[in-house]
Design an enzyme around this catalytic site. Structure first.
Site, PDB file in Angstrom:
ATOM      1  N   LYS A 190       0.847  -1.188   0.000  1.00  0.00           N
ATOM      2  CA  LYS A 190       0.000   0.000   0.000  1.00  0.00           C
ATOM      3  C   LYS A 190       0.892   1.250   0.000  1.00  0.00           C
ATOM      4  O   LYS A 190       1.518   1.574   0.999  1.00  0.00           O
ATOM      5  CB  LYS A 190      -0.880   0.019   1.264  1.00  0.00           C
ATOM      6  N   CYS A 300      14.149  11.154   5.185  1.00  0.00           N
ATOM      7  CA  CYS A 300      14.419  10.743   6.574  1.00  0.00           C
ATOM      8  C   CYS A 300      15.889  10.919   6.895  1.00  0.00           C
ATOM      9  O   CYS A 300      16.265  11.080   8.050  1.00  0.00           O
ATOM     10  CB  CYS A 300      14.001   9.296   6.769  1.00  0.00           C
TER      11      CYS A 300
END
Ligand code: NAP
Length: 495
Positions: A190, A300
Site C-alpha cells: 500500500k 528521513c
C-alpha cells in the site's frame, strides 16, 4: 530565488495516462468494488492530475486472499527464476526511466533529475536482490558434544504487508518488493495515498517482467488505517514492513503485537551534521548541501541539525547560504529547477512554524526564511544560525529545505548534543583526523554515518536506524533476512 513557468501539458498527461489507475489484485487490474476513486494532486499547482481506485477493507482482504493463495507456489519457484524476474524488472525500469520520472515528479514534486535518480535507485534494489536470490544459504554444524548435527535452513516468512511513504514513492517500494520477491514471499503493498502512481507503474512493470499472479498485490486507498489494520490482525499475513513516520510506526507495532508478527520499521530521523575545526571546508559545505537538499529536504536522512565548531561556523554558514541562495525553486518538470514544492499545505505550515519558532528563540535568518512564490507549496532554501537548544526545530523532523546551524567547542559536548534525541537514523561527521573520526563514529547512536560524505543511501548497504528510527535493515546482504525465517533441524549423529 526563481519560480519558473509551466511546461507542455501534453507530455505530462501522456505520462499519467500510461499508468494503471486500478487495484492490482491476483494479477488483474480491478476497480474498487465500491467504484470509489481517490484524487492525485500535483503539489506544484494543487491541481488534480488524475484519480485512482480507492480501496475498501473488502478490497484489502481480496488482496491478502490473493497473496495467501499464491504463497506456496511462489515459495516453490527456483531462486534463479525469481532472480531473473527481478533482473527483467530492473531493465524495464531503466528502459522507461524518463517516462516514470515524469510521473513521479508530477505526483510528488521533486525535480526531474532527482526523479530519474530515484527510478534508477528503485531499479538497483531489484537488480541487487535479484543477485541475492541465488545466495540464500543455510548451515551444517556438529553440536558441541558431538552427539547431533544441526541443519539450518532459511525459508520465506510468508505473505507480507508492505506500507510506503510519499517522499520516495518508488524506491521505498523497490527496497521492500525486491527482497520479498527474492526470498519467495508474496505481498500486499500500500503506497501513500498522495503518491500512488509510481507504485502502480512499478507493479505493471513487474507484471510485464513475468511476476506470477498474486505474488504482488497493490492497493491504493484514502483510508489507510481502516484498510490495513484488519489485514494486520487477520493472522494470515506473517510480516509487516513499514516505512513512514515514527508516530504511525508505533501504532502499527501495537497492532502487530497481537499476532506477534515479524516487523521491519524504517521510521523518522533527526540527523546531526557535525563539522569539526579540522574539516575540509569545501567538502563539508558540499556535503551539507547534499545532506539537506536531496529530495528538497523531504528525506528521513536529511541533515536536520548542523553543529559546526565555533572557529569556522561563520565561514561555513556563509558558504552554505551562498549555495542555498543559488538553488532554483519551481515546478519539478521545468528545466534548471533544483528544488520543487513541499508535498502539501500542512508540510509548508510546519516548516514556516519551525523557522518562526527558531527566530523567536533567537535564531538569525541568513538566507530564505519564508514561503516561495507561486500556487504550489514552495519554501525558500533557508539557513538559520544561532539556533538555541530550546528551539522546536532541534527536536522535530523539519522535512523541508531549512538548515539550522548551532556552534560547539568541544567533542564531548557535540556528541552529547547529537545523541540527545529519540531518533537514531543517520549522522554526518566531517573531520580529517582519523582517530577522531573513529572515536566519534563509535559514540554516535545512529544506524548509519556519513563520514566526510553527505549521502549514505546505497542498495548494497544496510540501511536503517536505532532507537525510535526503527527496527531492521533494508538493502545490503542483510536486507533479504527481513523476509526469511531461520529453521533449525536437529539430526542424530550418523556414527
Ligand atoms: P506516514 O504518515 O507515517 O505514512 C507512511 C505510510 O503509512 C503511508 O502509506 C500512509 O498512507 C500510511 N499510513 C498512515 N496511517 C496509517 C495507519 N493508521 N495504518 C496503516 N498505514 C498508515 O509518513 P509519511 O508522511 O508518508 O512519510 C514521511 C515519514 O516517513 C517521515 O517521518 C520520514 O522520516 C519517514 N521515512 C523514513 C524512511 C526510512 O527509511 N527510515 C524513509 C522515508 C521516509 P496515507 O498517507 O495514504 O494515509
Amino acid at each position: 530565488m526563481t519560480v519558473t513557468s509551466a511546461v507542455t501539458p501534453t507530455i505530462e498527461s501522456m505520462a499519467i495516462d500510461g499508468v494503471p489507475k486500478e487495484l492490482f489484485i491476483g494479477g488483474r487490474w480491478l476497480p474498487a468494488t465500491s467504484g470509489a476513486t481517490l484524487d492525485v494532486l500535483d503539489p506544484s499547482t494543487g491541481s488534480v492530475l488524475c484519480a485512482v481506485a480507492d480501496a475498501s477493507p473488502e478490497d484489502g482482504k481480496a488482496a491478502l486472499d490473493a497473496a495467501v493463495a499464491a504463497q506456496d507456489g511462489w515459495a516453490a519457484t527456483s531462486p534463479r527464476e525469481r532472480g531473473e524476474i527481478l533482473r527483467r524488472g530492473y531493465q524495464a525500469l531503466m528502459d522507461r526511466q524518463d517516462e516514470l520520472a515524469l510521473v513521479m515528479t508530477l505526483e510528488m514534486g521533486k525535480p526531474l533529475p532527482e526523479s530519474r535518480g530515484e527510478v534508477a535507485y528503485a531499479a538497483e534494489f531489484l537488480r541487487w536482490f535479484g543477485e541475492e536470490a541465488v545466495r540464500i544459504d543455510g548451515g551444517y554444524a556438529i553440536s558441541p558434544d558431538g552427539r547431533s548435527r544441526f541443519l539450518v535452513m532459511r525459508q520465506p516468512v510468508g505473505p507480507s504487508l508492505l506500507i510506503t511513504p510519499w517522499n520516495f514513492p518508488m524506491a521505498m517500494g523497490g527496497r521492500k518488493i525486491g527482497p520479498a520477491i527474492a526470498a519467495g514471499c508474496t505481498m500486499v503493498i500500500k503506497p501513500a495515498g498522495q503518491t500512488p502512481l509510481s507504485m502502480l507503474a512499478l507493479s505493471e512493470v513487474l507484471r510485464e517482467a513475468g511476476l506470477p499472479d498474486g505474488v504482488l498485490n497493490t492497493i491504493t486507498t484514502s483510508r489507510s488505517g481502516a484498510v490495513m489494520e484488519p489485514l494486520i490482525r487477520d493472522g494470515r499475513a506473517r510480516k509487516l514492513s513499514f516505512t513512514g513516520s515514527t508516530e504511525v510506526g508505533r501504532r502499527l507495532l501495537e497492532q502487530c503485537s497481537e499476532q506477534v508478527m515479524r516487523t521491519s520499521m524504517e521510521l523518522g530521523g533527526n540527523a546531526p551534521f557535525v563539522v569539526f575545526e579540522d574539516a575540509d571546508m569545501e567538502a563539508a559545505v558540499d556535503g551539507a548541501l547534499l545532506a539537506k537538499m536531496r529530495n528538497g529536504g523531504e528525506a528521513c536522512t536529511a541533515a536536520n541539525r548542523y553543529y559546526v565548531h565555533e572557529s569556522i561556523a561563520d565561514e561555513f554558514a556563509q558558504r552554505l547560504a551562498d549555495k542555498m541562495a543559488a538553488q532554483v525553486v519551481g515546478r519539478g518538470v521545468d528545466d534548471g529547477v533544483t528544488v520543487g514544492p513541499l508535498i502539501d499545505q500542512a508540510a509548508l505550515d510546519k516548516v514556516n512554524e519551525l523557522v518562526g519558532d527558531a527566530v523567536d528563540h533567537g535564531a538569525k535568518v541568513v538566507v530564505g526564511g519564508r514561503s516561495g512564490d507561486g500556487d504550489g507549496y514552495f519554501y525558500q532554501p533557508t539557513v538559520v544560525t544561532n539556533v538555541s537548544e530550546s528551539a522546536q526545530i532541534r527536536r522535530t523532523e523539519i522535512f523541508g529545505p531549512v538548515a539550522p546551524i548551532s556552534t560547539f567547542t568541544d567533542e564531548d559536548e557535540v556528541i552529547r548534543e547529537a545523541n540527545d534525541t529519540e531518533f537514531g537514523l543517520v549522522s554526518y561527521v566531517y573531520t580529517q583526523d582519523l582517530s577522531r573520526a573513529l572515536r566519534v563514529c563509535e559514540r554516535l547512536e545512529t544506524g548509519m554515518i556519513g563520514l566526510n560524505q553527505g549521502i549514505v543511501s546505497n542498495p548494497a548497504a544496510p540501511f536503517g536506524g536505532v532507537k525510535a528510527s526503527g527496527l531492521g535493515r533494508e538493502g545490503g546482504k542483510v536486507g533479504i533476512d527481513e523476509f526469511l525465517e531461520v529453521k533449525y533441524v536437529a539430526v542424530p549423529t550418523p556414527y
